[in-house]
Design a protein around this motif. Structure first.
Motif, PDB file in Angstrom:
ATOM      1  N   GLY A   1       6.325  -8.226 -10.051  1.00 48.36           N
ATOM      2  CA  GLY A   1       6.156  -7.054 -10.441  1.00 48.36           C
ATOM      3  C   GLY A   1       4.703  -6.416 -10.191  1.00 48.36           C
ATOM      4  N   ILE A   2       3.861  -7.310 -10.204  1.00 50.61           N
ATOM      5  CA  ILE A   2       1.864  -6.967  -9.818  1.00 50.61           C
ATOM      6  C   ILE A   2       2.248  -7.324  -8.553  1.00 50.61           C
ATOM      7  CG2 ILE A   2      -0.172  -7.318 -10.605  1.00 50.61           C
ATOM      8  CD1 ILE A   2       0.542  -8.931 -13.398  1.00 50.61           C
ATOM      9  N   ALA A   3       2.661  -7.570  -7.759  1.00 48.28           N
ATOM     10  CA  ALA A   3       2.090  -8.079  -6.517  1.00 48.28           C
ATOM     11  C   ALA A   3       2.995  -6.412  -5.870  1.00 48.28           C
ATOM     12  CB  ALA A   3       2.999  -9.269  -6.032  1.00 48.28           C
ATOM     13  N   SER A   4       4.088  -6.255  -6.284  1.00 48.71           N
ATOM     14  CA  SER A   4       4.754  -5.010  -5.086  1.00 48.71           C
ATOM     15  C   SER A   4       3.790  -3.736  -5.730  1.00 48.71           C
ATOM     16  CB  SER A   4       6.708  -4.732  -5.821  1.00 48.71           C
ATOM     17  OG  SER A   4       6.819  -5.073  -7.389  1.00 48.71           O
ATOM     18  N   PHE A   5       3.515  -3.991  -7.099  1.00 52.25           N
ATOM     19  CA  PHE A   5       2.190  -2.267  -7.878  1.00 52.25           C
ATOM     20  C   PHE A   5       1.424  -2.278  -6.708  1.00 52.25           C
ATOM     21  CE2 PHE A   5       0.075  -0.306 -10.869  1.00 52.25           C
ATOM     22  CZ  PHE A   5       0.380   0.764 -10.825  1.00 52.25           C
ATOM     23  N   GLN A   6       0.841  -3.519  -6.117  1.00 48.53           N
ATOM     24  CA  GLN A   6      -0.212  -3.585  -5.338  1.00 48.53           C
ATOM     25  C   GLN A   6       0.227  -2.989  -3.598  1.00 48.53           C
ATOM     26  OE1 GLN A   6      -4.135  -6.731  -6.263  1.00 48.53           O
ATOM     27  NE2 GLN A   6      -1.961  -7.535  -4.975  1.00 48.53           N
ATOM     28  N   THR A   7       1.496  -3.632  -3.651  1.00 46.73           N
ATOM     29  CA  THR A   7       1.675  -3.069  -1.743  1.00 46.73           C
ATOM     30  C   THR A   7       2.765  -1.641  -2.130  1.00 46.73           C
ATOM     31  OG1 THR A   7       2.912  -5.118  -1.697  1.00 46.73           O
ATOM     32  CG2 THR A   7       3.596  -3.382  -0.092  1.00 46.73           C
ATOM     33  N   PHE A   8       3.175  -1.068  -2.887  1.00 45.24           N
ATOM     34  CA  PHE A   8       3.857   0.415  -3.341  1.00 45.24           C
ATOM     35  C   PHE A   8       2.032   1.195  -3.505  1.00 45.24           C
ATOM     36  CE2 PHE A   8       3.561   3.486  -7.370  1.00 45.24           C
ATOM     37  CZ  PHE A   8       4.727   3.995  -5.995  1.00 45.24           C
ATOM     38  N   ALA A   9       0.890   0.499  -4.396  1.00 50.01           N
ATOM     39  CA  ALA A   9       0.221   1.546  -3.884  1.00 50.01           C
ATOM     40  C   ALA A   9      -1.333   1.339  -3.106  1.00 50.01           C
ATOM     41  CB  ALA A   9      -0.943   0.200  -5.430  1.00 50.01           C
ATOM     42  N   ALA A  10      -0.221   0.903  -1.569  1.00 51.84           N
ATOM     43  CA  ALA A  10      -0.926   1.401  -0.716  1.00 51.84           C
ATOM     44  C   ALA A  10       0.164   1.970   0.062  1.00 51.84           C
ATOM     45  CB  ALA A  10      -0.922  -0.618   0.272  1.00 51.84           C
ATOM     46  N   THR A  11       1.034   2.357  -0.177  1.00 55.32           N
ATOM     47  CA  THR A  11       2.339   3.709   1.192  1.00 55.32           C
ATOM     48  C   THR A  11       0.955   4.773   0.637  1.00 55.32           C
ATOM     49  OG1 THR A  11       2.980   3.891  -1.044  1.00 55.32           O
ATOM     50  CG2 THR A  11       3.811   1.852   0.625  1.00 55.32           C
ATOM     51  N   ASN A  12       2.363   5.406   0.845  1.00 51.23           N
ATOM     52  CA  ASN A  12       1.328   7.017   0.815  1.00 51.23           C
ATOM     53  C   ASN A  12       2.191   7.797  -0.692  1.00 51.23           C
ATOM     54  OD1 ASN A  12      -0.287   9.666   1.533  1.00 51.23           O
ATOM     55  ND2 ASN A  12       1.926   9.836   2.522  1.00 51.23           N
ATOM     56  N   ILE A  13       1.538   7.689  -1.713  1.00 51.28           N
ATOM     57  CA  ILE A  13       1.806   7.498  -2.846  1.00 51.28           C
ATOM     58  C   ILE A  13       1.048   9.155  -3.256  1.00 51.28           C
ATOM     59  CG2 ILE A  13       2.798   5.833  -3.836  1.00 51.28           C
ATOM     60  CD1 ILE A  13      -0.177   5.032  -5.468  1.00 51.28           C
ATOM     61  N   PRO A  14       1.625  10.419  -3.920  1.00 51.65           N
ATOM     62  CA  PRO A  14       0.946  11.622  -3.985  1.00 51.65           C
ATOM     63  C   PRO A  14      -0.266  11.453  -4.882  1.00 51.65           C
ATOM     64  CG  PRO A  14       2.728  11.801  -3.979  1.00 51.65           C
ATOM     65  CD  PRO A  14       2.973  10.480  -3.617  1.00 51.65           C
ATOM     66  N   PRO A  15      -1.137  12.029  -4.548  1.00 50.94           N
ATOM     67  CA  PRO A  15      -2.169  11.975  -6.080  1.00 50.94           C
ATOM     68  C   PRO A  15      -2.082  12.457  -7.420  1.00 50.94           C
ATOM     69  CG  PRO A  15      -3.075  13.983  -4.852  1.00 50.94           C
ATOM     70  CD  PRO A  15      -2.043  12.490  -3.768  1.00 50.94           C
ATOM     71  N   GLU A  16      -0.596  13.299  -7.757  1.00 50.37           N
ATOM     72  CA  GLU A  16       0.104  13.388  -8.929  1.00 50.37           C
ATOM     73  C   GLU A  16       0.771  12.345  -9.605  1.00 50.37           C
ATOM     74  OE1 GLU A  16      -0.790  16.626  -5.882  1.00 50.37           O
ATOM     75  OE2 GLU A  16       0.589  14.956  -5.631  1.00 50.37           O
ATOM     76  N   PHE A  17       0.149  11.319  -8.611  1.00 47.26           N
ATOM     77  CA  PHE A  17       1.181  10.138  -9.703  1.00 47.26           C
ATOM     78  C   PHE A  17       0.234   9.727 -10.127  1.00 47.26           C
ATOM     79  CE2 PHE A  17       2.313   5.750  -9.436  1.00 47.26           C
ATOM     80  CZ  PHE A  17       3.430   5.664 -10.240  1.00 47.26           C
ATOM     81  N   GLY A  18       0.242   9.042 -11.671  1.00 44.67           N
ATOM     82  CA  GLY A  18      -0.383   7.758 -12.471  1.00 44.67           C
ATOM     83  C   GLY A  18       0.592   7.020 -12.966  1.00 44.67           C
ATOM     84  N   ALA A  19      -0.526   5.691 -12.931  1.00 48.27           N
ATOM     85  CA  ALA A  19       0.574   5.025 -13.755  1.00 48.27           C
ATOM     86  C   ALA A  19      -0.209   3.659 -14.028  1.00 48.27           C
ATOM     87  CB  ALA A  19       1.817   4.424 -13.097  1.00 48.27           C
ATOM     88  N   GLU A  20       0.069   3.058 -15.290  1.00 45.23           N
ATOM     89  CA  GLU A  20      -0.633   1.376 -15.671  1.00 45.23           C
ATOM     90  C   GLU A  20       1.006   0.424 -15.611  1.00 45.23           C
ATOM     91  OE1 GLU A  20      -2.890   2.158 -18.534  1.00 45.23           O
ATOM     92  OE2 GLU A  20      -0.981   2.234 -20.035  1.00 45.23           O
ATOM     93  N   LEU A  21       0.536  -0.014 -15.428  1.00 47.11           N
ATOM     94  CA  LEU A  21       0.918  -1.480 -16.194  1.00 47.11           C
ATOM     95  C   LEU A  21       0.737  -2.362 -17.831  1.00 47.11           C
ATOM     96  CD1 LEU A  21       2.321  -3.808 -12.907  1.00 47.11           C
ATOM     97  CD2 LEU A  21       3.313  -1.574 -13.779  1.00 47.11           C
TER      98      LEU A  21
END
Length: 496
Positions: free
Chosen positions: A247-267
């Motif tokens: 879940g942490i590793a894939s969160f790092q991978t997800f962050a490198a994709t083109n996620i919009p700036p309007e998205f904020g999150a934490e684990l």
């Protein structure tokens, strides 16, 4: 030898008494109300938010104007006292009380004006305000700024060291919105700081503020309050180490994709119900088109177990999202007193260019799942998404402000309190968190360029100057020597 020691003690006590008397006379002459150790309400006004600490200031002053703040600082400096500002009082190491005995505390709680200026969409915010009250005042004018979720945190310390919130990937840190400030220097002088007036001071107060002066107000650039917001909260209870690590590793991978700036999150991690397990949470907010949240979040959710233990999706107005994220605390901080705690906190800022390795992640989760289960503390860990694509935090040039970590992917907060929130704090609580941080660092490259976050300040941190102030520390020392040569604004982990 004893008579000599008694004589020294008598001299010290005499000097202390004289200091209090002179200080009282000086503050009174300038109309500055203050509470002293002999006053009945001193214990209340000198109580630390983190009850691990019990400090006794020489006095707690309550100025009602910039002129009175100036008078208080000058009075303290004249006697070579340590002078500190207290905004909301949430310093994790009680630096708002000086971080040790004998400080003159300048409590800013009487300076609470907020003026929104529609002509240029800025606001003047006095630093006695707390985040919840700032959010309500700006929202009433259709405006907002980035800031944290705890409504009782003071805007002074928050904006002086950083100021992260779920809108930060779109709008930056709180300190990134500051256009100018009114600052009382160590000699009592009142100055303006901006890119054109006292630029060195302006640099310093955006990332290392308390060491350089007492900021009485900030001018901030505001943003239109989003027309809608959605708070999302997912929890998976009792995940095994492999699944949580993924879940942490894939969160790092997800962050490198083109996620919009309007998205904020934490684990968010807490102890599982059995050894070898952790509770895994995803909390965040979406400030864009409501129809696009599912498609934005879906790639990450596909990497996690299909059936969360709980799911809460809360759509509504922007200010409703602020209230939901602050719960159970109210946004109006005058509605109820603040709740103290007894805790220890550490932080780790991971570099965007060198994300955590799989080995470091597995070691980290293994530690939480095993040592975390047997710990006698009440703990949680938050892995906050600072960076990734389209992050406004990382887009700011490094040397434009004292904040030293613009290449951050995650800021991780490690928090452990006594089991009931009351003193005493268990001694093994320190080594427990130290070991948790070490589980990551010890399994990372020796040249890994990590840092630490001053709003989660730790007075036991080794190599603190480098981790907190990074490449800016030498410049900050030079500015400090010029503006505060007597080190009037001194406290643990400050610039010296």
């Amino acid at each position: 030898m004893v008579p000599l020691l008694l004589g020294v003690a008598a001299i010290f006590l005499g000097a202390t008494a004289q200091n209090v008397s002179v200080l009282q006379q000086t503050l009174s002459a300038h109309g500055v109300a203050a509470v002293y150790p002999t006053d009945k309400d001193f214990k209340t006004v000198s109580k630390a938010f983190n009850e691990r600490y019990t400090f006794s200031p020489i006095a707690v002053a309550f100025p009602t104007s910039v002129a009175q703040v100036s008078a208080a600082v000058a009075a303290g400096a004249a006697q070579n006292l340590e002078v500190v500002a207290r905004s909301g009082g949430h310093s994790y190491i009680a630096n708002g009380l000086g971080g040790r005995n004998g400080a003159l505390v300048v409590d800013m709680s009487k300076l609470k004006a907020i003026t929104v200026r529609p002509a240029n969409n800025t606001a003047i915010i006095e630093t006695g305000n707390r985040l919840g009250d700032v959010a309500l005042a700006l929202n009433s004018k259709g405006r907002a700024i980035p800031h944290g979720t705890c409504s009782y945190v003071g805007i002074g310390g928050h904006s002086g060291y950083g100021g992260f919130g779920f809108t930060s990937r779109a709008w930056g840190l709180t300190l990134d919105t500051v256009k100018s400030a009114t600052v009382v220097l160590a000699n009592g002088t009142v100055v303006q700081a901006s890119s054109s007036a006292n630029p060195d001071l302006f640099f310093a107060i955006r990332g290392a503020s308390p060491s350089f002066g007492i900021v009485t107000s900030i001018e901030v650039q505001t943003f239109p309050a989003p027309p809608s917001a959605i708070v999302f909260q997912y929890t998976w209870n009792n995940l095994d180490i492999k699944t949580a690590s993924n879940g942490i590793a894939s969160f790092q991978t997800f962050a490198a994709t083109n996620i919009p700036p309007e998205f904020g999150a934490e684990l968010v991690f807490t102890s599982g119900d059995q050894k070898g397990r952790v509770n895994f949470g995803l909390t965040g907010a979406w400030y864009g088109d409501a129809n696009l949240l599912n498609s934005t979040l879906a790639p990450y959710l596909k990497t996690l177990p299909k059936n969360p233990s709980s799911t809460t999706i809360t759509p509504g107005s922007y200010i409703n999202s602020v209230a939901v994220l602050a719960a159970p605390m109210a946004l109006n901080t005058s509605s109820a007193p603040d709740d103290p705690n007894t805790f220890y906190t550490k932080s780790l800022m991971t570099p965007s260019g060198a994300p955590m390795s799989n080995g470091a992640i597995t070691s980290f989760v293994t530690y939480m799942a095993n040592q975390g289960f047997s710990s006698d503390t009440d703990w949680f860990v938050e892995v906050e998404l600072y960076g990734g694509t389209n992050s406004a935090i990382n887009a700011v040039p490094l040397d434009s402000a004292a904040f030293a970590k613009r290449d951050t992917l995650f800021t991780i907060q490690f928090y452990a309190s006594s089991s009931n929130g009351d003193p005493p704090y268990p001694k093994d609580g320190f080594s427990f968190l130290d070991g948790m941080v070490a589980s990551i660092i010890d399994n990372s490259p020796s040249n890994w360029n990590y840092g630490a976050y001053l709003n989660y300040i730790d007075d036991r941190l080794a190599n603190a100057a480098k981790l907190y102030y990074g490449s800016h520390y030498q410049r900050l020392q030079s500015i400090k020597a010029a503006l505060d040569p007597k080190d009037t604004f001194r406290f643990p982990v400050g610039v010296a």
